[in-house]
Design a protein around this motif. Structure first.
Motif, PDB file in Angstrom:
ATOM      1  N   ASP A   1       0.773  -4.857   0.238  1.00  0.00           N
ATOM      2  CA  ASP A   1       1.618  -4.375   1.336  1.00  0.00           C
ATOM      3  C   ASP A   1       2.316  -3.076   0.947  1.00  0.00           C
ATOM      4  O   ASP A   1       2.382  -2.125   1.732  1.00  0.00           O
ATOM      5  CB  ASP A   1       2.662  -5.430   1.709  1.00  0.00           C
ATOM      6  CG  ASP A   1       2.081  -6.556   2.551  1.00  0.00           C
ATOM      7  OD1 ASP A   1       0.892  -6.459   2.946  1.00  0.00           O
ATOM      8  OD2 ASP A   1       2.804  -7.533   2.817  1.00  0.00           O
ATOM      9  N   LYS A   2       2.847  -3.047  -0.269  1.00  0.00           N
ATOM     10  CA  LYS A   2       3.536  -1.854  -0.759  1.00  0.00           C
ATOM     11  C   LYS A   2       2.562  -0.684  -0.871  1.00  0.00           C
ATOM     12  O   LYS A   2       2.867   0.450  -0.470  1.00  0.00           O
ATOM     13  CB  LYS A   2       4.173  -2.146  -2.119  1.00  0.00           C
ATOM     14  CG  LYS A   2       4.838  -0.933  -2.776  1.00  0.00           C
ATOM     15  CD  LYS A   2       6.003  -0.407  -1.942  1.00  0.00           C
ATOM     16  CE  LYS A   2       6.713   0.732  -2.661  1.00  0.00           C
ATOM     17  NZ  LYS A   2       7.806   1.295  -1.832  1.00  0.00           N
ATOM     18  N   LEU A   3       1.378  -0.948  -1.415  1.00  0.00           N
ATOM     19  CA  LEU A   3       0.370   0.101  -1.548  1.00  0.00           C
ATOM     20  C   LEU A   3      -0.080   0.608  -0.186  1.00  0.00           C
ATOM     21  O   LEU A   3      -0.279   1.809   0.008  1.00  0.00           O
ATOM     22  CB  LEU A   3      -0.833  -0.423  -2.336  1.00  0.00           C
ATOM     23  CG  LEU A   3      -0.602  -0.613  -3.834  1.00  0.00           C
ATOM     24  CD1 LEU A   3      -1.709  -1.465  -4.435  1.00  0.00           C
ATOM     25  CD2 LEU A   3      -0.521   0.720  -4.546  1.00  0.00           C
ATOM     26  N   PHE A   4      -0.223  -0.306   0.767  1.00  0.00           N
ATOM     27  CA  PHE A   4      -0.659   0.097   2.103  1.00  0.00           C
ATOM     28  C   PHE A   4       0.362   1.033   2.749  1.00  0.00           C
ATOM     29  O   PHE A   4       0.001   2.086   3.286  1.00  0.00           O
ATOM     30  CB  PHE A   4      -0.860  -1.129   2.989  1.00  0.00           C
ATOM     31  CG  PHE A   4      -1.162  -0.773   4.422  1.00  0.00           C
ATOM     32  CD1 PHE A   4      -2.451  -0.445   4.815  1.00  0.00           C
ATOM     33  CD2 PHE A   4      -0.149  -0.758   5.369  1.00  0.00           C
ATOM     34  CE1 PHE A   4      -2.718  -0.098   6.137  1.00  0.00           C
ATOM     35  CE2 PHE A   4      -0.403  -0.419   6.682  1.00  0.00           C
ATOM     36  CZ  PHE A   4      -1.700  -0.086   7.073  1.00  0.00           C
ATOM     37  N   LEU A   5       1.621   0.649   2.709  1.00  0.00           N
ATOM     38  CA  LEU A   5       2.655   1.478   3.328  1.00  0.00           C
ATOM     39  C   LEU A   5       2.708   2.864   2.698  1.00  0.00           C
ATOM     40  O   LEU A   5       2.815   3.877   3.395  1.00  0.00           O
ATOM     41  CB  LEU A   5       4.019   0.791   3.204  1.00  0.00           C
ATOM     42  CG  LEU A   5       4.243  -0.433   4.093  1.00  0.00           C
ATOM     43  CD1 LEU A   5       5.527  -1.144   3.703  1.00  0.00           C
ATOM     44  CD2 LEU A   5       4.286  -0.029   5.562  1.00  0.00           C
ATOM     45  N   THR A   6       2.624   2.911   1.374  1.00  0.00           N
ATOM     46  CA  THR A   6       2.674   4.187   0.671  1.00  0.00           C
ATOM     47  C   THR A   6       1.454   5.044   0.985  1.00  0.00           C
ATOM     48  O   THR A   6       1.568   6.231   1.307  1.00  0.00           O
ATOM     49  CB  THR A   6       2.763   3.965  -0.848  1.00  0.00           C
ATOM     50  OG1 THR A   6       3.913   3.157  -1.145  1.00  0.00           O
ATOM     51  CG2 THR A   6       2.893   5.300  -1.580  1.00  0.00           C
TER      52      THR A   6
END
Length: 268
Positions: A62-67
Motif C-alpha cells: 500500500d505504501k509503495l503504491f501510494l508513493t
C-alpha cells in the motif's frame, strides 16, 4: 541484508523465480536470529513479531503504491510537457524510458519502506509469493499486490497482473489481441473515463455519508487506495462487457494512436 534493486520490480513484473518455504510466515530481518547456529534452529520458535504476516505485506505494498502512483503522475506530466514542446519520441523508446524511470524511483522508495517496516528484501518476496499462491485465503494481499502490478503495467505496457512463479500469467493475459482504430479508442476511452469518474464520485459520497473527512490525510489515502482498485476494476469490466476490450488492447491502442489530435484530446 541490503534490499535488491529488483525486489519489487520482480514482484510487479514477475522477473524472478523465488524459492518457496514451507511456512505461511517468513522470518523478518533480525540481528539476533541471524547469529543463531544451525544446530539451534530446531529449538528456536519464532514469535509473531519476528514474522512477515499478510498484514505486513499489505501495508508495504500500500505504501509503495501510494508513493509510486505519485511518481507515475509526475512522469505523465513530464511526457505532456515534452509533447507540448513539439519533441517527438518514438512510442517504444518512450515506454522504455518511462519503465526505467519508474524502476529507478522504485529502488529508492523500497529501501526506505523496507527499513521502516524492518523487513528483509528476499524474505518479503518469498512471503509475498506464498500468500499470492493462496489468494482466496489472503484476499487483502492479492488486492494490494495486483493493484501495484496494475500500476507497473500502466508504465511498462507488460501484462503482469496476477503473475506468480507457479502460475505464470493470468488467463486474460494471453489470448487473441484486438486492434482498435483511433475512432474505437476514442469511444472506449470515453466509456472508461466516464465509468471511472462515476465510481470515484460514488465512493466519495459513501465516505462523506459515513462521516469521513476527505481532507484528512489518512482518510484521503484510504480513499485513494480504495478508489484506485474499485473504480479501475469497474471501468475495466465495463470495457469488457460492453465493448469486448481488454485493458492490454486498450493500452496498446493508446500507444499506437496517442499522437492523433482527437485521441490526445479525449485522453486529456
Amino acid at each position: 541484508m541490503p534490499s535488491s534493486p529488483t525486489t519489487l520490480a520482480a514482484v510487479a513484473a514477475g522477473c524472478t523465480i523465488l524459492a518457496y518455504g514451507a511456512s505461511r510466515l517468513t522470518s523478518k530481518k533480525s540481528t539476533s536470529s541471524t547469529d543463531l547456529a544451525l544446530t539451534d534452529l530446531d529449538d528456536e520458535i519464532l514469535s509473531e513479531e519476528d514474522c512477515i504476516s499478510a498484514d505486513d505485506v499489505v501495508a508495504i505494498f500500500d505504501k509503495l503504491f501510494l508513493t509510486m502512483q505519485n511518481v507515475v503522475v509526475q512522469l505523465s506530466q513530464q511526457v505532456q510537457q515534452i509533447q507540448m514542446s513539439g519533441q517527438m519520441i518514438p512510442e517504444a523508446q518512450l515506454r522504455q524510458l518511462l519503465k526505467a524511470e519508474f524502476e529507478r524511483a522504485l529502488v529508492a522508495c523500497q529501501v526506505q519502506v523496507f527499513e521502516e517496516n524492518d523487513v528483509d528484501a528476499d524474505c518479503l518476496e518469498e512471503a509475498t509469493w506464498e500468500f499470492m499462491e493462496e489468494g482466496e485465503k489472503y484476499p487483502k494481499v492479492k488486492r494490494a499486490v495486483e493493484r501495484f502490478q496494475k500500476l507497473y503495467e500502466s508504465i511498462s505496457g507488460e501484462e503482469v497482473v496476477g503473475w506468480t512463479p507457479n502460475k505464470g500469467k493470468t488467463p486474460t493475459a494471453g489470448g487473441s489481441k484486438k486492434e482498435l482504430s483511433a475512432e474505437e479508442l476514442i469511444k472506449a476511452a470515453t466509456l472508461y473515463f466516464e465509468t471511472l469518474t462515476e465510481k470515484m464520485v460514488e465512493i466519495a459520497k459513501e465516505y462523506k455519508a459515513a462521516g469521513k473527512d476527505l481532507k484528512d490525510p489518512k482518510v484521503s489515502q484510504q480513499y485513494q487506495m480504495e478508489a484506485s482498485s474499485d473504480a479501475n476494476d469497474v471501468a475495466e469490466e465495463k470495457l469488457k462487457s460492453e465493448m469486448d476490450i481488454q485493458m492490454s488492447d486498450f493500452r496498446a491502442a493508446v500507444d499506437k494512436h496517442s499522437r492523433v489530435p482527437a485521441v490526445g484530446q479525449t485522453l486529456g
